[in-house]
Design a protein around this motif. Structure first.
Motif, short mmCIF file in Angstrom:
data_model
loop_
_atom_site.label_atom_id
_atom_site.label_comp_id
_atom_site.label_asym_id
_atom_site.label_seq_id
_atom_site.Cartn_x
_atom_site.Cartn_y
_atom_site.Cartn_z
N ARG A 29 30.91 50.40 39.32
CA ARG A 29 31.34 49.12 38.75
C ARG A 29 30.16 48.30 38.26
NH1 ARG A 29 36.31 46.31 41.62
NH2 ARG A 29 35.90 44.92 39.88
N ARG A 64 33.72 43.21 32.77
CA ARG A 64 34.44 42.92 34.01
C ARG A 64 35.61 43.87 34.14
NH1 ARG A 64 37.17 40.12 37.55
NH2 ARG A 64 37.72 38.09 37.88
N GLN A 65 35.73 44.52 35.29
CA GLN A 65 36.84 45.42 35.54
C GLN A 65 37.87 44.69 36.40
OE1 GLN A 65 33.62 46.59 36.77
NE2 GLN A 65 33.16 47.10 34.66
N SER A 66 39.11 44.78 36.01
CA SER A 66 40.17 44.06 36.74
C SER A 66 40.88 44.98 37.73
CB SER A 66 41.17 43.47 35.74
OG SER A 66 41.73 44.51 34.97
N ILE A 67 40.09 45.69 38.53
CA ILE A 67 40.67 46.53 39.57
C ILE A 67 40.14 46.04 40.91
CG2 ILE A 67 41.00 48.54 38.10
CD1 ILE A 67 38.51 49.76 39.33
N GLY A 68 40.88 46.27 41.96
CA GLY A 68 40.52 45.80 43.28
C GLY A 68 39.56 46.72 44.02
N THR A 91 38.65 50.94 43.79
CA THR A 91 37.23 51.24 43.62
C THR A 91 36.76 52.24 44.67
OG1 THR A 91 36.81 49.06 42.67
CG2 THR A 91 34.91 50.23 43.57
N ALA A 126 40.17 50.69 34.85
CA ALA A 126 40.13 49.35 34.26
C ALA A 126 40.99 49.29 33.00
CB ALA A 126 38.69 48.95 33.94
N ALA A 153 44.60 49.38 34.14
CA ALA A 153 44.99 48.11 34.74
C ALA A 153 45.23 47.06 33.66
CB ALA A 153 43.91 47.63 35.71
N LYS A 154 44.37 47.06 32.66
CA LYS A 154 44.53 46.09 31.56
C LYS A 154 45.77 46.41 30.74
CE LYS A 154 41.87 43.77 28.04
NZ LYS A 154 40.58 43.61 27.42
N THR A 190 48.97 45.41 32.83
CA THR A 190 49.04 44.04 33.33
C THR A 190 49.55 43.14 32.22
OG1 THR A 190 47.15 44.45 34.77
CG2 THR A 190 47.70 42.15 34.32
N ASP A 226 49.93 39.65 30.33
CA ASP A 226 49.12 38.44 30.12
C ASP A 226 50.03 37.24 30.18
OD1 ASP A 226 47.14 36.69 29.58
OD2 ASP A 226 46.90 37.26 27.48
#
Length: 101
Positions: free
Chosen positions: A21, A27-31, A35, A88, A91-92, A95, A97
């Motif tokens: 990461r 920026r990666q929007s994963i938890g 990871t 990532a 996830a994007k 997800t 918006d």
């Protein structure tokens, strides 16, 4: 494999996932759980790939009595970077918006 091998894989996988990461720009929007799972999978896949293609070096390092090969770690981190990038993007993609409503 004994319990210590599994614990080492979890810790090493966590480190590999975090390094991936950091290396990956943006920026990666994963938890943290994805990871860690990606890091653990990359550790296994990287070890397999390095053995399969005989990618080994004479540069070794030791952590708590276990010896690691820098070439194998490099392959593991490379696979983790690709895995984090794919996660990532997924996830994007999946997800919604909520700010655009």
């Amino acid at each position: 494999m004994d319990l210590q091998d599994y614990l080492t894989a979890i810790v090493f996988g966590t480190i590999i996932g975090v390094v991936a990461r950091i290396v990956l720009p943006g920026r990666q929007s994963i938890g943290i759980i994805p990871t860690v799972l990606i890091g653990m999978g990359a550790a296994v896949a990287g070890t397999w790939a390095a053995d399969r293609w005989e990618l080994h070096s004479d540069n070794l390092f030791t952590v708590t009595g276990r010896t690691f090969d820098w070439a194998v770690v490099g392959v593991q981190v490379g696979i983790a970077v690709v895995g984090v990038a794919i996660a990532a993007v997924l996830a994007k993609t999946f997800t919604t918006d909520r700010d655009s409503d």
